[in-house]
Enzyme design. Structure first.
Site, PDB file in Angstrom:
ATOM      1  N   ASN A  29       0.865  -1.174   0.000  1.00  0.00           N
ATOM      2  CA  ASN A  29       0.000   0.000   0.000  1.00  0.00           C
ATOM      3  C   ASN A  29       0.907   1.232   0.000  1.00  0.00           C
ATOM      4  O   ASN A  29       1.503   1.558   1.018  1.00  0.00           O
ATOM      5  CB  ASN A  29      -0.885  -0.047   1.265  1.00  0.00           C
ATOM      6  CG  ASN A  29      -1.706   1.218   1.438  1.00  0.00           C
ATOM      7  OD1 ASN A  29      -1.794   2.047   0.524  1.00  0.00           O
ATOM      8  ND2 ASN A  29      -2.321   1.367   2.604  1.00  0.00           N
ATOM      9  N   TRP A  30       1.005   1.862  -1.150  1.00  0.00           N
ATOM     10  CA  TRP A  30       1.934   2.999  -1.276  1.00  0.00           C
ATOM     11  C   TRP A  30       1.407   4.266  -0.600  1.00  0.00           C
ATOM     12  O   TRP A  30       2.134   5.244  -0.471  1.00  0.00           O
ATOM     13  CB  TRP A  30       2.203   3.302  -2.756  1.00  0.00           C
ATOM     14  CG  TRP A  30       2.950   2.240  -3.498  1.00  0.00           C
ATOM     15  CD1 TRP A  30       3.365   1.022  -3.011  1.00  0.00           C
ATOM     16  CD2 TRP A  30       3.395   2.304  -4.856  1.00  0.00           C
ATOM     17  NE1 TRP A  30       4.031   0.333  -3.991  1.00  0.00           N
ATOM     18  CE2 TRP A  30       4.067   1.098  -5.132  1.00  0.00           C
ATOM     19  CE3 TRP A  30       3.295   3.257  -5.877  1.00  0.00           C
ATOM     20  CZ2 TRP A  30       4.632   0.813  -6.380  1.00  0.00           C
ATOM     21  CZ3 TRP A  30       3.842   2.975  -7.123  1.00  0.00           C
ATOM     22  CH2 TRP A  30       4.512   1.769  -7.361  1.00  0.00           C
ATOM     23  N   LYS A  31       0.136   4.264  -0.241  1.00  0.00           N
ATOM     24  CA  LYS A  31      -0.499   5.459   0.349  1.00  0.00           C
ATOM     25  C   LYS A  31      -0.254   6.680  -0.569  1.00  0.00           C
ATOM     26  O   LYS A  31      -0.157   6.514  -1.786  1.00  0.00           O
ATOM     27  CB  LYS A  31       0.011   5.683   1.767  1.00  0.00           C
ATOM     28  CG  LYS A  31      -0.107   4.399   2.605  1.00  0.00           C
ATOM     29  CD  LYS A  31      -0.001   4.590   4.067  1.00  0.00           C
ATOM     30  CE  LYS A  31      -0.151   3.227   4.733  1.00  0.00           C
ATOM     31  NZ  LYS A  31      -0.209   3.315   6.175  1.00  0.00           N
ATOM     32  N   HIS A 114      -9.640   1.054   4.699  1.00  0.00           N
ATOM     33  CA  HIS A 114      -8.357   1.193   5.395  1.00  0.00           C
ATOM     34  C   HIS A 114      -8.571   2.116   6.600  1.00  0.00           C
ATOM     35  O   HIS A 114      -9.363   3.068   6.520  1.00  0.00           O
ATOM     36  CB  HIS A 114      -7.302   1.775   4.440  1.00  0.00           C
ATOM     37  CG  HIS A 114      -5.934   1.787   5.046  1.00  0.00           C
ATOM     38  ND1 HIS A 114      -5.538   2.757   5.927  1.00  0.00           N
ATOM     39  CD2 HIS A 114      -4.891   0.926   4.930  1.00  0.00           C
ATOM     40  CE1 HIS A 114      -4.290   2.501   6.324  1.00  0.00           C
ATOM     41  NE2 HIS A 114      -3.883   1.394   5.726  1.00  0.00           N
ATOM     42  N   GLU A 116      -7.004   4.552   7.720  1.00  0.00           N
ATOM     43  CA  GLU A 116      -6.829   5.989   7.438  1.00  0.00           C
ATOM     44  C   GLU A 116      -8.085   6.559   6.774  1.00  0.00           C
ATOM     45  O   GLU A 116      -8.457   7.707   6.991  1.00  0.00           O
ATOM     46  CB  GLU A 116      -5.569   6.208   6.574  1.00  0.00           C
ATOM     47  CG  GLU A 116      -4.303   6.025   7.424  1.00  0.00           C
ATOM     48  CD  GLU A 116      -3.093   5.485   6.693  1.00  0.00           C
ATOM     49  OE1 GLU A 116      -3.015   5.588   5.464  1.00  0.00           O
ATOM     50  OE2 GLU A 116      -2.197   4.938   7.389  1.00  0.00           O
ATOM     51  N   GLU A 186      -5.465  -5.039  10.383  1.00  0.00           N
ATOM     52  CA  GLU A 186      -4.432  -4.035  10.620  1.00  0.00           C
ATOM     53  C   GLU A 186      -4.742  -3.286  11.911  1.00  0.00           C
ATOM     54  O   GLU A 186      -5.550  -2.341  11.913  1.00  0.00           O
ATOM     55  CB  GLU A 186      -4.403  -3.032   9.460  1.00  0.00           C
ATOM     56  CG  GLU A 186      -4.087  -3.655   8.124  1.00  0.00           C
ATOM     57  CD  GLU A 186      -3.510  -2.624   7.157  1.00  0.00           C
ATOM     58  OE1 GLU A 186      -2.386  -2.824   6.715  1.00  0.00           O
ATOM     59  OE2 GLU A 186      -4.188  -1.617   6.887  1.00  0.00           O
ATOM     60  N   GLY A 192       2.341   2.143  10.658  1.00  0.00           N
ATOM     61  CA  GLY A 192       3.306   3.233  10.523  1.00  0.00           C
ATOM     62  C   GLY A 192       4.014   3.600  11.818  1.00  0.00           C
ATOM     63  O   GLY A 192       4.657   4.643  11.904  1.00  0.00           O
ATOM     64  N   SER A 231       3.291  -2.245  10.209  1.00  0.00           N
ATOM     65  CA  SER A 231       4.748  -2.285  10.416  1.00  0.00           C
ATOM     66  C   SER A 231       5.388  -3.622  10.050  1.00  0.00           C
ATOM     67  O   SER A 231       6.342  -4.052  10.684  1.00  0.00           O
ATOM     68  CB  SER A 231       5.092  -1.888  11.857  1.00  0.00           C
ATOM     69  OG  SER A 231       4.657  -0.560  12.110  1.00  0.00           O
ATOM     70  N   GLY A 252       2.876  -1.215   4.245  1.00  0.00           N
ATOM     71  CA  GLY A 252       2.914   0.205   3.901  1.00  0.00           C
ATOM     72  C   GLY A 252       4.343   0.632   3.628  1.00  0.00           C
ATOM     73  O   GLY A 252       4.898   0.369   2.552  1.00  0.00           O
ATOM     74  N   GLY A 253       4.976   1.245   4.631  1.00  0.00           N
ATOM     75  CA  GLY A 253       6.334   1.815   4.489  1.00  0.00           C
ATOM     76  C   GLY A 253       7.324   0.905   3.781  1.00  0.00           C
ATOM     77  O   GLY A 253       8.022   1.342   2.858  1.00  0.00           O
TER      78      GLY A 253
HETATM   79  P1  PGA Z   1       2.775   0.197   7.560  1.00  0.00           P
HETATM   80  O1  PGA Z   1       1.321   0.416   6.889  1.00  0.00           O
HETATM   81  O2  PGA Z   1       3.313  -1.104   7.021  1.00  0.00           O
HETATM   82  O3  PGA Z   1       3.577   1.391   7.142  1.00  0.00           O
HETATM   83  O4  PGA Z   1       2.561   0.122   9.032  1.00  0.00           O
HETATM   84  C1  PGA Z   1       0.430  -0.645   6.677  1.00  0.00           C
HETATM   85  C2  PGA Z   1      -0.869  -0.141   6.085  1.00  0.00           C
HETATM   86  O5  PGA Z   1      -1.349   0.909   6.474  1.00  0.00           O
HETATM   87  O6  PGA Z   1      -1.460  -0.789   5.181  1.00  0.00           O
END
Ligand code: PGA
Length: 268
Positions: A29-31, A114, A116, A186, A192, A231, A252-253
């Site tokens: 997930n590149w956000k 998600h 967010e 998640e 994050g 994470s 994500g990251g």
């Molecule tokens: P993260 O994000 O790996 O940076 O914690 C995961 C996500 O939000 O899908």
């Protein structure tokens, strides 16, 4: 039905009992990250490095870059998804993008709900249900995200929160929409933050999700892939993937670094 057959293999164990092997799903997930140059550099590496991966490998770029990403990964084993999708088909919905539109660019998956989107943009369980319905009806595979906040976990409410997020979708659209879905667990406090749920904590919630689905459909509960997110990186992925109920990762990251994401795609 064909999709289910492709995704799962049934094996017989020594006693002749059918065991289900769920194919691993590893998604980035590149956000809201990326640029034409950065995407090209990342994907040029990935297309090659994940070529032999046995997992389903998917990237979720910002919608604006879907066309570029689809063109680069065309013919490779990397599929493309979007980070959000409208529940509506077309019309006066400023800023929204429909299922049919993203399908024009080869998109196969849609992240739905998600954390967010839920916390920053007010998406409700009802929105999640309607988006999930629109995605499945349009031929996209929904990746439905669920997870508790730190406060909810500390107050012992994890299962209650997860159950509500799942059951409200089932009750609004029906369990049959989960046949083609993937669930991403998640925990909000792990996204994050560098704080991962322990493999035991994650596995327990994944098992709880499977049991919740089983009350509606035993077959779906057995076949559905439940992936962990929060994470995930190259160093903690192996211990997570050792757990029976963890079928992959939503990253994500670490998905923005080719080497790191490749290690996750190859983790056993
Ligand atoms: P993260 O994000 O790996 O940076 O914690 C995961 C996500 O939000 O899908």
């Amino acid at each position: 039905m064909t999709i289910i057959l492709e995704r799962h293999q049934n094996d017989l164990d020594s006693k002749g009992k059918v065991m289900t092997k769920r194919r691993r799903f590893v998604a980035g997930n590149w956000k809201m990250n990326g640029s034409l140059d950065a995407n090209r550099a990342l994907l040029n590496d990935l297309v090659d490095s994940v070529k032999e991966a046995e997992s389903d490998v998917v990237v979720f770029p910002p919608a604006l870059y879907v066309q570029q990403v689809s063109a680069i990964v065309d013919g490779s084993n990397i599929a493309v998804g979007v980070q959000n999708i409208s529940a509506e088909k077309s019309g006066a919905f400023t800023g929204e993008i429909s299922v049919e539109m993203v399908k024009d660019f080869g998109v196969k998956y849609a992240l739905i709900g998600h954390s967010e989107r839920r916390t920053l943009y007010g998406e409700s369980d009802k929105d999640v249900a309607l988006k999930c319905k629109a995605a499945v009806e349009g031929g996209l595979i929904p990746v439905i995200c669920v997870g508790e906040t730190e406060e909810e976990r500390e107050n012992g409410k994890t299962e209650k929160v997860i159950k509500k997020q799942i059951v409200s979708v089932i009750e609004q659209i029906g369990i049959e929409y989960f046949k083609e879905a993937i669930i991403a667990y998640e925990p909000v406090w792990a996204i994050g933050t560098g704080k991962t749920a322990t493999p035991e904590e994650a596995d327990a919630v994944h098992e709880f999700i499977r049991c919740t689905l089983k009350e509606y459909d035993a077959n779906i509960s057995n076949l559905i892939r439940i992936v962990y997110g929060g994470s995930v990186n190259a160093s903690n992925v192996d211990s997570l993937f050792k757990k029976d109920n963890i079928d992959g990762a939503l990253v994500g990251g670490a998905s923005l670094k080719a080497e790191e994401f490749t290690k996750i795609a190859f983790a056993k």
